[in-house]
Scaffold this active site. Structure first.
Site, PDB file in Angstrom:
ATOM      1  N   PRO A  95       0.812  -1.099   0.223  1.00 25.25           N
ATOM      2  CA  PRO A  95      -0.118  -0.107  -0.186  1.00 25.25           C
ATOM      3  C   PRO A  95       0.896   1.186  -0.039  1.00 25.25           C
ATOM      4  CG  PRO A  95      -0.238  -1.212   1.899  1.00 25.25           C
ATOM      5  CD  PRO A  95       0.627  -2.189   0.995  1.00 25.25           C
ATOM      6  N   GLY A  99       4.129   3.509   5.094  1.00 25.67           N
ATOM      7  CA  GLY A  99       5.211   3.242   5.994  1.00 25.67           C
ATOM      8  C   GLY A  99       5.997   2.046   5.631  1.00 25.67           C
ATOM      9  N   SER A 102       6.684   1.740  -0.247  1.00 26.19           N
ATOM     10  CA  SER A 102       6.421   1.312  -1.479  1.00 26.19           C
ATOM     11  C   SER A 102       6.907   1.878  -2.474  1.00 26.19           C
ATOM     12  CB  SER A 102       4.681   1.551  -1.464  1.00 26.19           C
ATOM     13  OG  SER A 102       4.510   2.881  -1.301  1.00 26.19           O
ATOM     14  N   ALA A 104      10.137   3.085  -2.641  1.00 26.38           N
ATOM     15  CA  ALA A 104      11.470   2.738  -2.912  1.00 26.38           C
ATOM     16  C   ALA A 104      11.512   1.284  -3.516  1.00 26.38           C
ATOM     17  CB  ALA A 104      12.152   2.482  -1.509  1.00 26.38           C
ATOM     18  N   ALA A 105      10.065   0.351  -3.433  1.00 24.34           N
ATOM     19  CA  ALA A 105      10.235  -0.746  -3.846  1.00 24.34           C
ATOM     20  C   ALA A 105       9.938  -0.607  -5.182  1.00 24.34           C
ATOM     21  CB  ALA A 105       9.210  -1.642  -3.054  1.00 24.34           C
ATOM     22  N   ASP A 146      15.468   3.233   3.453  1.00 26.27           N
ATOM     23  CA  ASP A 146      14.265   2.490   2.463  1.00 26.27           C
ATOM     24  C   ASP A 146      15.101   2.037   1.554  1.00 26.27           C
ATOM     25  OD1 ASP A 146      12.715   3.607   4.490  1.00 26.27           O
ATOM     26  OD2 ASP A 146      11.119   4.337   3.029  1.00 26.27           O
TER      27      ASP A 146
HETATM   28  C1  MEV Z   1      10.718   6.388   6.394  1.00 25.65           C
HETATM   29  O1  MEV Z   1      10.726   5.081   5.792  1.00 25.65           O
HETATM   30  C2  MEV Z   1      11.942   6.529   7.535  1.00 25.65           C
HETATM   31  C3  MEV Z   1      12.131   7.867   7.870  1.00 25.65           C
HETATM   32  O2  MEV Z   1      13.073   8.001   8.810  1.00 25.65           O
HETATM   33  C4  MEV Z   1      12.434   8.645   6.760  1.00 25.65           C
HETATM   34  C5  MEV Z   1      13.929   8.530   6.269  1.00 25.65           C
HETATM   35  O3  MEV Z   1      14.739   7.696   6.999  1.00 25.65           O
HETATM   36  O4  MEV Z   1      14.332   8.882   5.331  1.00 25.65           O
HETATM   37  C6  MEV Z   1      10.929   8.548   8.518  1.00 25.65           C
END
Ligand code: MEV
Length: 307
Positions: A95, A99, A102, A104-105, A146
């Site tokens: 989704p 968090g 998605s 990056a993947a 990510d």
């Molecule tokens: C996002 O998955 C993680 C954060 O720490 C942002 C980042 O590290 O770029 C919120």
């Protein structure tokens, strides 16, 4: 035709503080994938990308504002070849804005499939650097965690600007992940934390340092297989994420439900304010925690482990 996939990711410790140079721990989720299929284009010139989940189609002309077109353009620049005629389809089970990495993947799957199809498959480090460039479009100041996790496909101890370190687990770690169903773009929470930091540097930096310390302690506990300790450290990390104001009522509801159902610890994972939370469980509590999250209103629940 060439097909490649990249996994989703969860952050176990250290989100947000990692943007400011603190260590963080994250792991791939192989049960949720983004996939790209590349074949020769027959009815058009150049590269055309079909993002079927959102029913959109892009050419490289959109590279300035579209992450997939930008990914394809960066692959061609990296391989130093002129634009070929390709038809690329990208799909994702991950989704968006939740968090789980998605963005990056999908970029990683696309760059992997395209470079392989063109006869020069990019190794993980180069793939990760390329996806990092695209991540900057999603939010201006990514730490790089990510892209690293989804491109290496390994659990990593990550510190911005350093070579990622794979971490070993002394005992299998079982996680239950619950989605609040609330979309929360990382750009927003990272931007809010930055504004908070700009206004109250000393306070924020002490929270970042405290989070970094928990991540280092967790790294040790994970290596030693001390699961109860890891759970407590996750709870402590969640308290600091609350101080950074990136939790939400929906996240707290799921986190509390998981803890009450016997999770060893629980916290939000990723940018926060919505998206997913992650709970560490003993395998005999897994079903009970899944059920509790569903009862508490999770939009989706899944399990993943690091062996
Ligand atoms: C996002 O998955 C993680 C954060 O720490 C942002 C980042 O590290 O770029 C919120």
């Amino acid at each position: 035709m060439t097909t490649a996939s990249a996994p989703a990711k969860i952050i176990l410790f250290g989100e947000h503080a990692v943007v400011y140079g603190q260590p963080a721990l994250a792991a791939p989720v192989f049960g949720l994938q983004a996939t790209a299929e590349v074949k020769e284009g027959t009815d058009h010139y150049g590269v055309v990308i079909h993002a079927t989940d959102i029913n959109s189609h892009f050419s490289l002309a959109l590279a300035a504002r579209n992450a997939l077109a930008r990914t394809a353009q960066l692959v061609l620049e990296k391989l130093e070849i002129p634009e070929p005629d390709l038809d690329i389809t990208v799909t994702a089970e991950i989704p968006l804005a939740s968090g789980l990495g998605s963005g990056a993947a999908v970029s990683a799957a696309l760059a992997k499939a395209m470079s392989t199809h063109l006869g020069q498959p990019l190794p993980p480090a180069e793939l990760s650097d390329l996806v990092f460039e695209v991540e900057k479009m999603h939010h201006g100041t990514p730490s790089g965690i990510d892209n690293t996790v989804v491109c290496y496909g390994e659990p990593v101890l990550f510190v911005k600007g350093r070579t990622p370190q794979r971490f070993e687990v002394g005992a299998p770690l079982h996680f239950v992940v619950g989605d609040t169903g609330v979309k929360s773009p990382t750009r927003n929470t990272v931007g809010d934390v930055r504004r908070g930091w700009e206004g109250h540097r000393r306070q924020y930096e002490s929270w970042f340092r405290a989070i970094g310390k928990l991540a280092r302690e967790a790294h040790r506990s994970i290596r030693l297989g001390r699961t109860e300790e890891i759970g407590q450290l996750m709870n402590a990390n969640q308290a600091l994420l609350q101080s950074l104001d990136v939790s939400s009522v929906e996240l707290e509801t799921l986190i509390n439900a998981a803890r009450e159902a016997g999770a060893l610890g629980a916290k939000l994972s990723g940018g926060g304010r919505g998206g997913n939370m992650v709970a560490l469980v003993d395998s005999d509590r897994e079903a009970a925690v899944c059920e509790a999250l569903q009862r508490a209103g999770a939009a989706r629940v899944f399990t993943t482990s690091i062996e």
